[in-house]
Design a protein around this motif. Structure first.
Motif, mmCIF file in Angstrom:
data_model
loop_
_atom_site.group_PDB
_atom_site.id
_atom_site.type_symbol
_atom_site.label_atom_id
_atom_site.label_comp_id
_atom_site.label_asym_id
_atom_site.label_seq_id
_atom_site.Cartn_x
_atom_site.Cartn_y
_atom_site.Cartn_z
ATOM 1 N N HIS A 12 -56.066 -2.602 -39.588
ATOM 2 C CA HIS A 12 -55.450 -3.926 -39.546
ATOM 3 C C HIS A 12 -56.264 -4.858 -38.652
ATOM 4 O O HIS A 12 -56.561 -4.525 -37.511
ATOM 5 C CB HIS A 12 -54.016 -3.823 -39.010
ATOM 6 N N ILE A 13 -56.603 -6.010 -39.192
ATOM 7 C CA ILE A 13 -57.259 -7.069 -38.430
ATOM 8 C C ILE A 13 -56.310 -8.251 -38.441
ATOM 9 O O ILE A 13 -56.096 -8.883 -39.470
ATOM 10 C CB ILE A 13 -58.612 -7.484 -39.045
ATOM 11 N N GLU A 14 -55.716 -8.530 -37.280
ATOM 12 C CA GLU A 14 -54.718 -9.593 -37.225
ATOM 13 C C GLU A 14 -55.364 -10.978 -37.199
ATOM 14 O O GLU A 14 -55.012 -11.850 -37.974
ATOM 15 C CB GLU A 14 -53.808 -9.411 -36.003
ATOM 16 N N GLU A 15 -56.300 -11.189 -36.281
ATOM 17 C CA GLU A 15 -56.922 -12.510 -36.149
ATOM 18 C C GLU A 15 -58.432 -12.343 -36.003
ATOM 19 O O GLU A 15 -58.928 -12.119 -34.911
ATOM 20 C CB GLU A 15 -56.345 -13.237 -34.933
ATOM 21 N N PRO A 16 -59.163 -12.472 -37.117
ATOM 22 C CA PRO A 16 -60.607 -12.277 -37.046
ATOM 23 C C PRO A 16 -61.314 -13.236 -36.083
ATOM 24 O O PRO A 16 -62.353 -12.896 -35.529
ATOM 25 C CB PRO A 16 -61.073 -12.487 -38.486
ATOM 26 N N ASP A 17 -60.731 -14.412 -35.872
ATOM 27 C CA ASP A 17 -61.369 -15.379 -34.966
ATOM 28 C C ASP A 17 -61.376 -14.910 -33.517
ATOM 29 O O ASP A 17 -62.098 -15.441 -32.693
ATOM 30 C CB ASP A 17 -60.689 -16.742 -35.051
ATOM 31 N N LYS A 18 -60.562 -13.895 -33.181
ATOM 32 C CA LYS A 18 -60.497 -13.409 -31.805
ATOM 33 C C LYS A 18 -61.344 -12.153 -31.578
ATOM 34 O O LYS A 18 -61.289 -11.564 -30.514
ATOM 35 C CB LYS A 18 -59.045 -13.151 -31.411
ATOM 36 N N TYR A 49 -52.583 -10.122 -58.460
ATOM 37 C CA TYR A 49 -51.309 -9.427 -58.419
ATOM 38 C C TYR A 49 -50.156 -10.402 -58.181
ATOM 39 O O TYR A 49 -50.302 -11.368 -57.440
ATOM 40 C CB TYR A 49 -51.315 -8.378 -57.297
ATOM 41 N N PRO A 50 -49.000 -10.130 -58.774
ATOM 42 C CA PRO A 50 -47.829 -10.980 -58.499
ATOM 43 C C PRO A 50 -47.520 -10.971 -57.001
ATOM 44 O O PRO A 50 -47.623 -9.935 -56.349
ATOM 45 C CB PRO A 50 -46.704 -10.308 -59.285
ATOM 46 N N GLY A 51 -47.225 -12.108 -56.465
ATOM 47 C CA GLY A 51 -46.894 -12.190 -55.049
ATOM 48 C C GLY A 51 -48.086 -12.445 -54.147
ATOM 49 O O GLY A 51 -47.941 -12.557 -52.940
ATOM 50 N N ASP A 52 -49.307 -12.513 -54.718
ATOM 51 C CA ASP A 52 -50.476 -12.822 -53.889
ATOM 52 C C ASP A 52 -50.320 -14.213 -53.286
ATOM 53 O O ASP A 52 -49.585 -15.053 -53.777
ATOM 54 C CB ASP A 52 -51.759 -12.757 -54.719
ATOM 55 N N ALA A 53 -51.025 -14.440 -52.218
ATOM 56 C CA ALA A 53 -50.849 -15.652 -51.428
ATOM 57 C C ALA A 53 -51.383 -16.915 -52.093
ATOM 58 O O ALA A 53 -51.179 -17.994 -51.577
ATOM 59 C CB ALA A 53 -51.510 -15.470 -50.063
ATOM 60 N N GLY A 54 -52.086 -16.805 -53.199
ATOM 61 C CA GLY A 54 -52.685 -17.990 -53.802
ATOM 62 C C GLY A 54 -54.024 -18.269 -53.163
ATOM 63 O O GLY A 54 -54.876 -17.402 -53.108
ATOM 64 N N ALA A 55 -54.215 -19.453 -52.634
ATOM 65 C CA ALA A 55 -55.480 -19.816 -52.004
ATOM 66 C C ALA A 55 -55.386 -19.634 -50.497
ATOM 67 O O ALA A 55 -54.389 -19.985 -49.880
ATOM 68 C CB ALA A 55 -55.824 -21.265 -52.331
ATOM 69 N N VAL A 56 -56.432 -19.066 -49.924
ATOM 70 C CA VAL A 56 -56.508 -18.870 -48.481
ATOM 71 C C VAL A 56 -57.717 -19.644 -47.971
ATOM 72 O O VAL A 56 -58.828 -19.465 -48.470
ATOM 73 C CB VAL A 56 -56.645 -17.363 -48.124
ATOM 74 N N ASP A 57 -57.503 -20.499 -47.008
ATOM 75 C CA ASP A 57 -58.566 -21.316 -46.435
ATOM 76 C C ASP A 57 -59.414 -20.471 -45.491
ATOM 77 O O ASP A 57 -58.915 -19.936 -44.507
ATOM 78 C CB ASP A 57 -57.951 -22.506 -45.682
ATOM 79 N N LEU A 58 -60.682 -20.335 -45.805
ATOM 80 C CA LEU A 58 -61.622 -19.606 -44.953
ATOM 81 C C LEU A 58 -62.441 -20.649 -44.198
ATOM 82 O O LEU A 58 -63.563 -20.965 -44.557
ATOM 83 C CB LEU A 58 -62.516 -18.698 -45.804
ATOM 84 N N ASP A 59 -61.853 -21.172 -43.141
ATOM 85 C CA ASP A 59 -62.437 -22.322 -42.459
ATOM 86 C C ASP A 59 -63.254 -21.971 -41.224
ATOM 87 O O ASP A 59 -63.719 -22.872 -40.529
ATOM 88 C CB ASP A 59 -61.347 -23.327 -42.102
ATOM 89 N N THR A 60 -63.431 -20.687 -40.950
ATOM 90 C CA THR A 60 -64.280 -20.288 -39.828
ATOM 91 C C THR A 60 -65.209 -19.169 -40.292
ATOM 92 O O THR A 60 -64.887 -18.432 -41.238
ATOM 93 C CB THR A 60 -63.450 -19.773 -38.633
ATOM 94 N N PRO A 61 -66.356 -19.014 -39.644
ATOM 95 C CA PRO A 61 -67.248 -17.909 -39.999
ATOM 96 C C PRO A 61 -66.564 -16.544 -39.881
ATOM 97 O O PRO A 61 -66.775 -15.675 -40.722
ATOM 98 C CB PRO A 61 -68.402 -18.035 -38.997
ATOM 99 N N ALA A 62 -65.712 -16.373 -38.870
ATOM 100 C CA ALA A 62 -65.031 -15.089 -38.690
ATOM 101 C C ALA A 62 -64.102 -14.788 -39.862
ATOM 102 O O ALA A 62 -64.022 -13.647 -40.322
ATOM 103 C CB ALA A 62 -64.255 -15.080 -37.377
ATOM 104 N N LYS A 63 -63.414 -15.795 -40.375
ATOM 105 C CA LYS A 63 -62.529 -15.581 -41.524
ATOM 106 C C LYS A 63 -63.335 -15.260 -42.781
ATOM 107 O O LYS A 63 -62.924 -14.435 -43.595
ATOM 108 C CB LYS A 63 -61.635 -16.799 -41.751
ATOM 109 N N MET A 64 -64.492 -15.908 -42.928
ATOM 110 C CA MET A 64 -65.349 -15.612 -44.075
ATOM 111 C C MET A 64 -65.877 -14.180 -43.984
ATOM 112 O O MET A 64 -65.876 -13.443 -44.976
ATOM 113 C CB MET A 64 -66.506 -16.602 -44.146
#
Length: 105
Positions: free
Chosen positions: A98-104, A12-27
């Motif tokens: 809404h999940i603000e910070e999955p690492d927490k 979609y137009p306006g999508d963030a592009g690439a998002v770094d999934l650098d932790t297991p929680a983010k994945m």
């Protein structure tokens, strides 16, 4: 050297592009989010209420089932990931989808 994953948003137009999934929680956050979207949009889902971000009981049950199936082959830390799923869904439901910070979680 650490290696992670990159989630590319390109639909979609306006999508963030690439998002770094650098932790297991983010994945897991990305995985769970995609599973939830698939369940909400299933043809057989007759329980979803438009413009409501939380999951119906049927949707939550179906999400749990699908995620548990994905995690079933894991031998190491499977219980840890299932507990994360429980906490994740609780936070998701309590915060209106809404999940603000999955690492927490």
């Amino acid at each position: 050297m650490n290696i992670g994953y990159v989630w590319v948003l390109a639909n979609y137009p306006g999508d963030a592009g690439a998002v770094d999934l650098d932790t297991p929680a983010k994945m897991l956050d990305r995985l769970f989010s995609e599973v939830m979207n698939d369940v909400v949009n299933m043809d057989e889902n007759k329980t979803h209420i438009l413009n409501v971000l939380t999951l119906s009981k049927w949707e939550e049950s179906e999400v749990r089932c699908q995620i548990a199936t994905l995690l079933k082959p894991l031998t190491e830390d499977k219980n840890h990931y299932l507990q994360f799923m429980d906490r994740y869904l609780k936070v998701y439901q309590e915060n209106n989808g809404h999940i603000e910070e999955p690492d927490k979680i």
